[in-house]
Design a protein around this motif. Structure first.
Motif, PDB file in Angstrom:
ATOM      1  N   ASN A  10       9.421  -1.743   8.983  1.00  0.00           N
ATOM      2  CA  ASN A  10       9.330  -0.546   9.823  1.00  0.00           C
ATOM      3  C   ASN A  10      10.266   0.532   9.287  1.00  0.00           C
ATOM      4  O   ASN A  10      11.162   0.258   8.492  1.00  0.00           O
ATOM      5  CB  ASN A  10       9.699  -0.889  11.262  1.00  0.00           C
ATOM      6  CG  ASN A  10       8.765  -1.906  11.892  1.00  0.00           C
ATOM      7  OD1 ASN A  10       7.577  -1.977  11.567  1.00  0.00           O
ATOM      8  ND2 ASN A  10       9.294  -2.709  12.814  1.00  0.00           N
ATOM      9  N   SER A  11      10.057   1.739   9.751  1.00  0.00           N
ATOM     10  CA  SER A  11      10.905   2.874   9.369  1.00  0.00           C
ATOM     11  C   SER A  11      11.091   2.927   7.859  1.00  0.00           C
ATOM     12  O   SER A  11      12.210   3.059   7.354  1.00  0.00           O
ATOM     13  CB  SER A  11      12.270   2.774  10.074  1.00  0.00           C
ATOM     14  OG  SER A  11      12.120   2.731  11.468  1.00  0.00           O
ATOM     15  N   LEU A  23       2.477  -4.087  -4.342  1.00  0.00           N
ATOM     16  CA  LEU A  23       3.155  -2.801  -4.500  1.00  0.00           C
ATOM     17  C   LEU A  23       3.238  -2.061  -3.172  1.00  0.00           C
ATOM     18  O   LEU A  23       2.229  -1.873  -2.485  1.00  0.00           O
ATOM     19  CB  LEU A  23       2.414  -1.946  -5.522  1.00  0.00           C
ATOM     20  CG  LEU A  23       2.946  -0.529  -5.744  1.00  0.00           C
ATOM     21  CD1 LEU A  23       4.373  -0.557  -6.286  1.00  0.00           C
ATOM     22  CD2 LEU A  23       2.025   0.234  -6.695  1.00  0.00           C
ATOM     23  N   VAL A  24       4.434  -1.625  -2.850  1.00  0.00           N
ATOM     24  CA  VAL A  24       4.670  -0.784  -1.678  1.00  0.00           C
ATOM     25  C   VAL A  24       5.159   0.568  -2.173  1.00  0.00           C
ATOM     26  O   VAL A  24       6.145   0.646  -2.917  1.00  0.00           O
ATOM     27  CB  VAL A  24       5.721  -1.416  -0.744  1.00  0.00           C
ATOM     28  CG1 VAL A  24       6.111  -0.450   0.368  1.00  0.00           C
ATOM     29  CG2 VAL A  24       5.202  -2.720  -0.160  1.00  0.00           C
ATOM     30  N   THR A  25       4.451   1.610  -1.778  1.00  0.00           N
ATOM     31  CA  THR A  25       4.826   2.964  -2.158  1.00  0.00           C
ATOM     32  C   THR A  25       5.042   3.784  -0.895  1.00  0.00           C
ATOM     33  O   THR A  25       4.136   3.876  -0.058  1.00  0.00           O
ATOM     34  CB  THR A  25       3.738   3.627  -3.019  1.00  0.00           C
ATOM     35  OG1 THR A  25       3.484   2.818  -4.161  1.00  0.00           O
ATOM     36  CG2 THR A  25       4.190   5.014  -3.472  1.00  0.00           C
ATOM     37  N   VAL A  26       6.237   4.340  -0.759  1.00  0.00           N
ATOM     38  CA  VAL A  26       6.572   5.139   0.419  1.00  0.00           C
ATOM     39  C   VAL A  26       6.752   6.577  -0.024  1.00  0.00           C
ATOM     40  O   VAL A  26       7.629   6.883  -0.837  1.00  0.00           O
ATOM     41  CB  VAL A  26       7.841   4.620   1.101  1.00  0.00           C
ATOM     42  CG1 VAL A  26       8.107   5.406   2.386  1.00  0.00           C
ATOM     43  CG2 VAL A  26       7.731   3.133   1.401  1.00  0.00           C
ATOM     44  N   SER A  27       5.917   7.443   0.504  1.00  0.00           N
ATOM     45  CA  SER A  27       5.992   8.851   0.130  1.00  0.00           C
ATOM     46  C   SER A  27       6.879   9.618   1.107  1.00  0.00           C
ATOM     47  O   SER A  27       6.960   9.284   2.287  1.00  0.00           O
ATOM     48  CB  SER A  27       4.595   9.455   0.116  1.00  0.00           C
ATOM     49  OG  SER A  27       4.027   9.407   1.410  1.00  0.00           O
ATOM     50  N   SER A  28       7.512  10.650   0.566  1.00  0.00           N
ATOM     51  CA  SER A  28       8.430  11.441   1.413  1.00  0.00           C
ATOM     52  C   SER A  28       7.708  12.572   2.120  1.00  0.00           C
ATOM     53  O   SER A  28       6.556  12.864   1.836  1.00  0.00           O
ATOM     54  CB  SER A  28       9.567  11.995   0.555  1.00  0.00           C
ATOM     55  OG  SER A  28       9.043  12.770  -0.490  1.00  0.00           O
ATOM     56  N   GLY A  86       0.828  -1.206   0.000  1.00  0.00           N
ATOM     57  CA  GLY A  86       0.000   0.000   0.000  1.00  0.00           C
ATOM     58  C   GLY A  86       0.854   1.243   0.000  1.00  0.00           C
ATOM     59  O   GLY A  86       2.066   1.187  -0.221  1.00  0.00           O
ATOM     60  N   LEU A  87       0.195   2.353   0.253  1.00  0.00           N
ATOM     61  CA  LEU A  87       0.857   3.652   0.308  1.00  0.00           C
ATOM     62  C   LEU A  87       1.067   4.037   1.771  1.00  0.00           C
ATOM     63  O   LEU A  87       0.122   4.002   2.569  1.00  0.00           O
ATOM     64  CB  LEU A  87      -0.006   4.695  -0.396  1.00  0.00           C
ATOM     65  CG  LEU A  87       0.455   6.155  -0.308  1.00  0.00           C
ATOM     66  CD1 LEU A  87       1.814   6.318  -0.989  1.00  0.00           C
ATOM     67  CD2 LEU A  87      -0.590   7.065  -0.934  1.00  0.00           C
ATOM     68  N   VAL A  88       2.279   4.412   2.093  1.00  0.00           N
ATOM     69  CA  VAL A  88       2.592   4.789   3.471  1.00  0.00           C
ATOM     70  C   VAL A  88       3.594   5.941   3.441  1.00  0.00           C
ATOM     71  O   VAL A  88       4.382   6.071   2.489  1.00  0.00           O
ATOM     72  CB  VAL A  88       3.161   3.571   4.243  1.00  0.00           C
ATOM     73  CG1 VAL A  88       4.474   3.105   3.649  1.00  0.00           C
ATOM     74  CG2 VAL A  88       3.289   3.856   5.719  1.00  0.00           C
ATOM     75  N   GLN A  89       3.544   6.763   4.453  1.00  0.00           N
ATOM     76  CA  GLN A  89       4.506   7.867   4.548  1.00  0.00           C
ATOM     77  C   GLN A  89       5.838   7.354   5.069  1.00  0.00           C
ATOM     78  O   GLN A  89       5.898   6.343   5.778  1.00  0.00           O
ATOM     79  CB  GLN A  89       3.969   8.944   5.484  1.00  0.00           C
ATOM     80  CG  GLN A  89       2.820   9.748   4.909  1.00  0.00           C
ATOM     81  CD  GLN A  89       2.461  10.943   5.769  1.00  0.00           C
ATOM     82  OE1 GLN A  89       2.631  10.905   6.984  1.00  0.00           O
ATOM     83  NE2 GLN A  89       1.964  11.999   5.147  1.00  0.00           N
ATOM     84  N   ALA A  90       6.876   8.067   4.726  1.00  0.00           N
ATOM     85  CA  ALA A  90       8.206   7.719   5.232  1.00  0.00           C
ATOM     86  C   ALA A  90       8.174   7.654   6.753  1.00  0.00           C
ATOM     87  O   ALA A  90       7.558   8.504   7.413  1.00  0.00           O
ATOM     88  CB  ALA A  90       9.228   8.755   4.763  1.00  0.00           C
ATOM     89  N   GLY A  91       8.822   6.628   7.281  1.00  0.00           N
ATOM     90  CA  GLY A  91       8.817   6.405   8.724  1.00  0.00           C
ATOM     91  C   GLY A  91       7.727   5.471   9.186  1.00  0.00           C
ATOM     92  O   GLY A  91       7.739   5.015  10.338  1.00  0.00           O
ATOM     93  N   GLY A  92       6.799   5.166   8.310  1.00  0.00           N
ATOM     94  CA  GLY A  92       5.691   4.292   8.654  1.00  0.00           C
ATOM     95  C   GLY A  92       6.048   2.819   8.540  1.00  0.00           C
ATOM     96  O   GLY A  92       7.193   2.456   8.270  1.00  0.00           O
ATOM     97  N   SER A  93       5.033   1.982   8.753  1.00  0.00           N
ATOM     98  CA  SER A  93       5.220   0.532   8.742  1.00  0.00           C
ATOM     99  C   SER A  93       4.165  -0.153   7.884  1.00  0.00           C
ATOM    100  O   SER A  93       3.055   0.357   7.719  1.00  0.00           O
ATOM    101  CB  SER A  93       5.111  -0.020  10.177  1.00  0.00           C
ATOM    102  OG  SER A  93       6.106   0.504  11.019  1.00  0.00           O
ATOM    103  N   LEU A  94       4.553  -1.304   7.382  1.00  0.00           N
ATOM    104  CA  LEU A  94       3.626  -2.190   6.682  1.00  0.00           C
ATOM    105  C   LEU A  94       4.022  -3.622   7.015  1.00  0.00           C
ATOM    106  O   LEU A  94       5.194  -3.905   7.281  1.00  0.00           O
ATOM    107  CB  LEU A  94       3.691  -2.002   5.163  1.00  0.00           C
ATOM    108  CG  LEU A  94       3.004  -0.792   4.538  1.00  0.00           C
ATOM    109  CD1 LEU A  94       3.336  -0.739   3.044  1.00  0.00           C
ATOM    110  CD2 LEU A  94       1.516  -0.824   4.753  1.00  0.00           C
ATOM    111  N   ARG A  95       3.046  -4.503   6.955  1.00  0.00           N
ATOM    112  CA  ARG A  95       3.317  -5.928   7.136  1.00  0.00           C
ATOM    113  C   ARG A  95       2.815  -6.667   5.898  1.00  0.00           C
ATOM    114  O   ARG A  95       1.620  -6.652   5.602  1.00  0.00           O
ATOM    115  CB  ARG A  95       2.613  -6.463   8.374  1.00  0.00           C
ATOM    116  CG  ARG A  95       2.988  -7.903   8.711  1.00  0.00           C
ATOM    117  CD  ARG A  95       2.052  -8.475   9.738  1.00  0.00           C
ATOM    118  NE  ARG A  95       2.525  -9.711  10.315  1.00  0.00           N
ATOM    119  CZ  ARG A  95       1.715 -10.675  10.754  1.00  0.00           C
ATOM    120  NH1 ARG A  95       0.409 -10.529  10.678  1.00  0.00           N
ATOM    121  NH2 ARG A  95       2.226 -11.767  11.286  1.00  0.00           N
ATOM    122  N   LEU A  96       3.738  -7.292   5.212  1.00  0.00           N
ATOM    123  CA  LEU A  96       3.379  -8.098   4.060  1.00  0.00           C
ATOM    124  C   LEU A  96       3.138  -9.538   4.498  1.00  0.00           C
ATOM    125  O   LEU A  96       3.840 -10.054   5.372  1.00  0.00           O
ATOM    126  CB  LEU A  96       4.497  -8.068   3.011  1.00  0.00           C
ATOM    127  CG  LEU A  96       4.930  -6.687   2.516  1.00  0.00           C
ATOM    128  CD1 LEU A  96       5.974  -6.850   1.404  1.00  0.00           C
ATOM    129  CD2 LEU A  96       3.764  -5.861   2.057  1.00  0.00           C
TER     130      LEU A  96
END
Length: 120
Positions: free
Chosen positions: A84-85, A115-120, A10-20
């Motif tokens: 993380n991070s 898809l993993v999208t990390v926004s700044s 998914g879409l997450v902000q920088a510093g965030g976390s996701l679990r695949l």
């Protein structure tokens, strides 16, 4: 036939976390090393993390060490990647893979990716 269904991107902000998560079927799961690799546009495929089938030995790419954690659940044929991070450089399609080699660089089978999208 081998099936590897990755989810959790998914879409997450920088510093965030996701679990695949990855649901595996069609083969004897606990006979194989499992792993995750990623592919970003314009970049080479990168083995992110792998986990051994019997000893649970883990491998992490230098780029994710200390931030990502891989785990497997042999009872339920699942593999997980806790991220993380997160950084913008982590943006990529992440693939769950089976039959990883010792160096987490080659893989026998993989699924469609998430898809993993990390926004700044």
């Amino acid at each position: 036939d081998v099936q590897l269904q990755a989810s959790g991107g998914g879409l997450v902000q920088a510093g965030g976390s996701l679990r695949l998560s990855c649901a595996a079927s069609g083969f004897t799961f606990d006979d194989y090393n499992m792993g995750w690799f990623r592919q970003a546009p314009g970049k080479e495929r990168e083995g992110v993390s792998c986990i051994g089938n019997s000893d649970g030995r883990t491998y992490y790419a230098d780029s994710v060490k200390g931030r990502f954690t891989i785990a497997r659940d042999n009872a339920n044929n699942m593999v997980y990647l806790q991220m993380n991070s997160l950084k913008p450089d982590d943006t990529a399609v992440y693939y769950c893979a089976a039959d990883a080699d010792y160096y987490c660089s080659t893989f026998g089978s993989w699924g469609q990716g998430t898809l993993v999208t990390v926004s700044s």
